[in-house]
Scaffold this motif. Structure first.
Motif, PDB file in Angstrom:
ATOM      1  N   ARG A   1       0.832  -1.200   0.000  1.00 39.16           N
ATOM      2  CA  ARG A   1       0.000   0.000   0.000  1.00 39.16           C
ATOM      3  C   ARG A   1       0.869   1.254   0.000  1.00 39.16           C
ATOM      4  O   ARG A   1       1.858   1.336   0.705  1.00 39.16           O
ATOM      5  CB  ARG A   1      -0.909  -0.009   1.222  1.00 39.16           C
ATOM      6  CG  ARG A   1      -1.931  -1.136   1.167  1.00 39.16           C
ATOM      7  CD  ARG A   1      -2.817  -1.130   2.380  1.00 39.16           C
ATOM      8  NE  ARG A   1      -3.334   0.202   2.626  1.00 39.16           N
ATOM      9  CZ  ARG A   1      -4.589   0.572   2.435  1.00 39.16           C
ATOM     10  NH1 ARG A   1      -5.453  -0.301   2.007  1.00 39.16           N
ATOM     11  NH2 ARG A   1      -4.974   1.782   2.693  1.00 39.16           N
ATOM     12  N   ASN A   2       0.457   2.203  -0.818  1.00 38.47           N
ATOM     13  CA  ASN A   2       1.086   3.525  -0.867  1.00 38.47           C
ATOM     14  C   ASN A   2       2.558   3.479  -1.247  1.00 38.47           C
ATOM     15  O   ASN A   2       3.354   4.263  -0.762  1.00 38.47           O
ATOM     16  CB  ASN A   2       0.895   4.269   0.458  1.00 38.47           C
ATOM     17  CG  ASN A   2      -0.566   4.411   0.804  1.00 38.47           C
ATOM     18  OD1 ASN A   2      -1.394   4.599  -0.074  1.00 38.47           O
ATOM     19  ND2 ASN A   2      -0.899   4.300   2.068  1.00 38.47           N
TER      20      ASN A   2
ATOM     21  N   ILE B   1       2.667   5.422  -5.526  1.00 35.46           N
ATOM     22  CA  ILE B   1       2.472   6.869  -5.658  1.00 35.46           C
ATOM     23  C   ILE B   1       3.780   7.635  -5.492  1.00 35.46           C
ATOM     24  O   ILE B   1       3.871   8.779  -5.907  1.00 35.46           O
ATOM     25  CB  ILE B   1       1.409   7.394  -4.669  1.00 35.46           C
ATOM     26  CG1 ILE B   1       1.805   7.091  -3.228  1.00 35.46           C
ATOM     27  CG2 ILE B   1       0.040   6.829  -4.997  1.00 35.46           C
ATOM     28  CD1 ILE B   1       0.875   7.688  -2.184  1.00 35.46           C
ATOM     29  N   TYR B   2       4.791   7.012  -4.922  1.00 36.10           N
ATOM     30  CA  TYR B   2       6.070   7.683  -4.705  1.00 36.10           C
ATOM     31  C   TYR B   2       7.112   7.349  -5.775  1.00 36.10           C
ATOM     32  O   TYR B   2       8.221   7.876  -5.725  1.00 36.10           O
ATOM     33  CB  TYR B   2       6.636   7.314  -3.332  1.00 36.10           C
ATOM     34  CG  TYR B   2       5.757   7.797  -2.210  1.00 36.10           C
ATOM     35  CD1 TYR B   2       5.694   9.151  -1.877  1.00 36.10           C
ATOM     36  CD2 TYR B   2       4.967   6.904  -1.495  1.00 36.10           C
ATOM     37  CE1 TYR B   2       4.877   9.595  -0.860  1.00 36.10           C
ATOM     38  CE2 TYR B   2       4.148   7.349  -0.467  1.00 36.10           C
ATOM     39  CZ  TYR B   2       4.114   8.690  -0.165  1.00 36.10           C
ATOM     40  OH  TYR B   2       3.298   9.137   0.841  1.00 36.10           O
TER      41      TYR B   2
ATOM     42  N   GLY C   1      -2.697   0.663  -2.279  1.00 35.63           N
ATOM     43  CA  GLY C   1      -3.435   1.744  -1.628  1.00 35.63           C
ATOM     44  C   GLY C   1      -4.604   2.238  -2.465  1.00 35.63           C
ATOM     45  O   GLY C   1      -4.692   1.975  -3.666  1.00 35.63           O
ATOM     46  N   HIS C   2      -5.499   2.988  -1.832  1.00 32.22           N
ATOM     47  CA  HIS C   2      -6.707   3.446  -2.517  1.00 32.22           C
ATOM     48  C   HIS C   2      -6.422   4.421  -3.653  1.00 32.22           C
ATOM     49  O   HIS C   2      -7.232   4.581  -4.551  1.00 32.22           O
ATOM     50  CB  HIS C   2      -7.684   4.066  -1.514  1.00 32.22           C
ATOM     51  CG  HIS C   2      -7.239   5.391  -0.979  1.00 32.22           C
ATOM     52  ND1 HIS C   2      -6.322   5.502   0.032  1.00 32.22           N
ATOM     53  CD2 HIS C   2      -7.578   6.636  -1.340  1.00 32.22           C
ATOM     54  CE1 HIS C   2      -6.108   6.783   0.287  1.00 32.22           C
ATOM     55  NE2 HIS C   2      -6.861   7.494  -0.529  1.00 32.22           N
TER      56      HIS C   2
ATOM     57  N   GLU D   1      -3.926   4.055  -5.745  1.00 34.81           N
ATOM     58  CA  GLU D   1      -3.063   3.350  -6.699  1.00 34.81           C
ATOM     59  C   GLU D   1      -3.866   2.310  -7.470  1.00 34.81           C
ATOM     60  O   GLU D   1      -4.951   1.911  -7.054  1.00 34.81           O
ATOM     61  CB  GLU D   1      -1.932   2.645  -5.952  1.00 34.81           C
ATOM     62  CG  GLU D   1      -1.103   3.598  -5.121  1.00 34.81           C
ATOM     63  CD  GLU D   1      -0.181   2.877  -4.171  1.00 34.81           C
ATOM     64  OE1 GLU D   1       0.999   3.232  -4.156  1.00 34.81           O
ATOM     65  OE2 GLU D   1      -0.632   1.967  -3.452  1.00 34.81           O
TER      66      GLU D   1
END
Length: 82
Positions: A14-15, A18-19, A45-46, A48
């Motif tokens: 998760r998350n 995005i990075y 993650g929500h 992604e």
């Protein structure tokens, strides 16, 4: 990364995406594809998505769960609804 390890039934990342840059996302997606069992599920993650050439959404809407795309006649079974 983890060469020679058996495939995983579930991967939680998760998350992460995005990075990453676009090139790093492609590399990470290829690694997930290699590490995930044929009927395994990756959770992201929500914000992604893994939907595309390698993965498809599985399970109930909003679960952020993705299974590998296969050319086999029996794709992974979606999660049962609760």
């Amino acid at each position: 990364f983890l060469m020679g390890e058996p495939p995983y039934d579930a991967v939680f990342c998760r998350n992460l995406f995005i990075y990453l840059t676009a090139d790093a996302r492609r590399a990470a997606t290829a690694t997930l594809d290699r590490l995930l069992a044929a009927d395994g599920v990756a959770f992201v993650g929500h914000a992604e998505t893994l939907a595309g050439e390698r993965f498809r959404a599985v399970g109930p809407a909003g679960a952020f769960a993705f299974g590998r795309r296969t050319q086999e006649p029996n794709p992974p079974t979606p999660f049962p609804r609760r």
